[in-house]
Enzyme design. Sequence first.
Site, PDB file in Angstrom:
ATOM      1  N   ASN A  10       0.188   7.598   8.664  1.00 28.92           N
ATOM      2  CA  ASN A  10      -0.152   7.389   7.024  1.00 28.92           C
ATOM      3  C   ASN A  10      -1.820   7.456   6.807  1.00 28.92           C
ATOM      4  O   ASN A  10      -2.210   6.415   7.882  1.00 28.92           O
ATOM      5  CB  ASN A  10       0.312   6.110   6.947  1.00 28.92           C
ATOM      6  CG  ASN A  10      -0.004   5.070   6.096  1.00 28.92           C
ATOM      7  OD1 ASN A  10      -0.797   5.733   5.256  1.00 28.92           O
ATOM      8  ND2 ASN A  10       0.244   3.990   5.191  1.00 28.92           N
ATOM      9  N   LYS A  12      -3.477   6.894   4.947  1.00 34.18           N
ATOM     10  CA  LYS A  12      -3.830   5.672   3.836  1.00 34.18           C
ATOM     11  C   LYS A  12      -4.823   6.922   2.483  1.00 34.18           C
ATOM     12  O   LYS A  12      -4.488   7.999   2.930  1.00 34.18           O
ATOM     13  CB  LYS A  12      -4.123   4.634   4.898  1.00 34.18           C
ATOM     14  CG  LYS A  12      -3.690   3.819   5.476  1.00 34.18           C
ATOM     15  CD  LYS A  12      -4.611   2.926   5.538  1.00 34.18           C
ATOM     16  CE  LYS A  12      -2.753   1.609   6.710  1.00 34.18           C
ATOM     17  NZ  LYS A  12      -3.605   0.615   7.051  1.00 34.18           N
ATOM     18  N   HIS A 102       3.970  -1.063   1.053  1.00 34.46           N
ATOM     19  CA  HIS A 102       2.825  -0.981   2.094  1.00 34.46           C
ATOM     20  C   HIS A 102       2.305  -2.320   2.365  1.00 34.46           C
ATOM     21  O   HIS A 102       2.205  -2.750   0.828  1.00 34.46           O
ATOM     22  CB  HIS A 102       2.049   0.736   1.720  1.00 34.46           C
ATOM     23  CG  HIS A 102       1.151   0.151   3.522  1.00 34.46           C
ATOM     24  ND1 HIS A 102      -0.182  -0.458   3.478  1.00 34.46           N
ATOM     25  CD2 HIS A 102       1.242   0.801   4.462  1.00 34.46           C
ATOM     26  CE1 HIS A 102      -0.167  -0.677   4.929  1.00 34.46           C
ATOM     27  NE2 HIS A 102      -0.114   0.423   5.326  1.00 34.46           N
ATOM     28  N   GLU A 104      -0.643  -3.004   2.178  1.00 34.49           N
ATOM     29  CA  GLU A 104      -2.293  -2.958   1.064  1.00 34.49           C
ATOM     30  C   GLU A 104      -1.523  -3.060  -0.100  1.00 34.49           C
ATOM     31  O   GLU A 104      -2.251  -3.025  -1.108  1.00 34.49           O
ATOM     32  CB  GLU A 104      -3.151  -1.731   1.623  1.00 34.49           C
ATOM     33  CG  GLU A 104      -3.146  -1.742   3.319  1.00 34.49           C
ATOM     34  CD  GLU A 104      -3.220  -0.685   3.721  1.00 34.49           C
ATOM     35  OE1 GLU A 104      -2.869   1.115   3.566  1.00 34.49           O
ATOM     36  OE2 GLU A 104      -3.806  -0.811   5.625  1.00 34.49           O
ATOM     37  N   GLU A 174       6.019  -4.056   9.540  1.00 29.84           N
ATOM     38  CA  GLU A 174       4.207  -3.894   9.536  1.00 29.84           C
ATOM     39  C   GLU A 174       3.413  -5.364   9.192  1.00 29.84           C
ATOM     40  O   GLU A 174       3.261  -5.901   8.621  1.00 29.84           O
ATOM     41  CB  GLU A 174       3.221  -2.909   8.820  1.00 29.84           C
ATOM     42  CG  GLU A 174       4.138  -1.390   9.052  1.00 29.84           C
ATOM     43  CD  GLU A 174       3.066  -0.299   8.860  1.00 29.84           C
ATOM     44  OE1 GLU A 174       2.864   0.407   9.223  1.00 29.84           O
ATOM     45  OE2 GLU A 174       2.439  -0.914   7.522  1.00 29.84           O
ATOM     46  N   GLY A 180      -4.268  -2.509  10.949  1.00 28.51           N
ATOM     47  CA  GLY A 180      -6.266  -1.926  11.777  1.00 28.51           C
ATOM     48  C   GLY A 180      -7.160  -3.021  12.047  1.00 28.51           C
ATOM     49  O   GLY A 180      -8.255  -3.087  12.246  1.00 28.51           O
ATOM     50  N   SER A 220      -1.943  -1.171  14.404  1.00 28.02           N
ATOM     51  CA  SER A 220      -2.697  -1.265  15.741  1.00 28.02           C
ATOM     52  C   SER A 220      -1.927   0.274  17.121  1.00 28.02           C
ATOM     53  O   SER A 220      -1.965  -0.434  17.644  1.00 28.02           O
ATOM     54  CB  SER A 220      -3.153  -2.193  16.231  1.00 28.02           C
ATOM     55  OG  SER A 220      -3.740  -2.516  15.200  1.00 28.02           O
TER      56      SER A 220
HETATM   57  P1  13P Z   1      -2.578   0.789  11.501  1.00 34.79           P
HETATM   58  O1  13P Z   1      -2.067   1.757  12.428  1.00 34.79           O
HETATM   59  O2  13P Z   1      -4.780   1.399  11.537  1.00 34.79           O
HETATM   60  O3  13P Z   1      -2.919  -0.694  12.021  1.00 34.79           O
HETATM   61  O4  13P Z   1      -2.264   0.650  10.500  1.00 34.79           O
HETATM   62  C1  13P Z   1      -1.567   0.602  10.583  1.00 34.79           C
HETATM   63  C2  13P Z   1      -0.561   0.830   9.049  1.00 34.79           C
HETATM   64  O5  13P Z   1      -1.029  -0.100   7.748  1.00 34.79           O
HETATM   65  C3  13P Z   1       0.046   1.930   8.965  1.00 34.79           C
HETATM   66  O6  13P Z   1       1.361   1.939   7.955  1.00 34.79           O
END
Ligand code: 13P
Length: 260
Positions: A10, A12, A102, A104, A174, A180, A220
């Site tokens: 992803n 983002k 997601h 976010e 997740e 992150g 992560s």
């Molecule tokens: P990270 O791997 O950067 O922690 O992000 C995970 C994520 O939100 C994937 O959709």
Amino acid sequence: MARTPLLAGNWKMNLNHVEATGLVQQLAWTLKDFRYDKTKSEAAVIVPFTDLRSVQSIIEGDDLPLTWGAQDVSVHESGAYTGEISAGMLAKLNCSYVVVGHSERREYHGETDALIGEKAKVVFAAGMTPIICCGEVLEIRKAGTHVAHVLSQVAECLAPLTAEQVGAAVIAYEPVWAIGTGEVATPEDAQEVCGAIRGYVAQAFGAQAAESVRIQYGGSVKSTNVVEIMAQPDVDGALVGGASLVADEFAKIVMYYVGA
Ligand code: 13P
């Protein structure tokens, strides 16, 4: 029936279409150098809308061993919805996957489980596969109610779908506190929730759906921790953020089976 593990990057809101072309090429070369075997795992890139056409052209044109998808979709088919992108538009770009819900989008755009379920439904209706995200925030994890919380998210997100669709879906667990942050859930934490999700699917949609639904862990994930996460019986892949922006690192994640 064996589930093919899905390792999805992803991106983002990173990389314009020129940079996207570069990363996809680099990724494909690295996978070739490492002798990637696409029967062992599926590698997908989940890219910004503006990158999709370029990514599609290069993967199809050069017959690269990658699938691709989008990070969100509108529930509406067409019309006066300024700024939105429809499932039909994404299907026309041969997207295999669309990420829905997601954390976010839940946090910054107020997306609810009911809306996410509707998005999953329109993704299927357009012939693509939704990657349906769920996961708890830190306070819920600390309170110890994370399993019940995630199952209630999953129940509402899957409610508009048929058993056959649930069996074909991808669910990404997740934990928000692990996204992150460098903070990774332990393999046992991932298995606890992914196992509970599969148990819920069995109970609500039947054994066949539970056997075929793919459940990913995200948060992560790196080349250094992917092997033990993927060793868990109910983890069928990973949704990877930061580490998917580095070709060499994502190639190692896709090829986790080498170190398994
Ligand atoms: P990270 O791997 O950067 O922690 O992000 C995970 C994520 O939100 C994937 O959709």
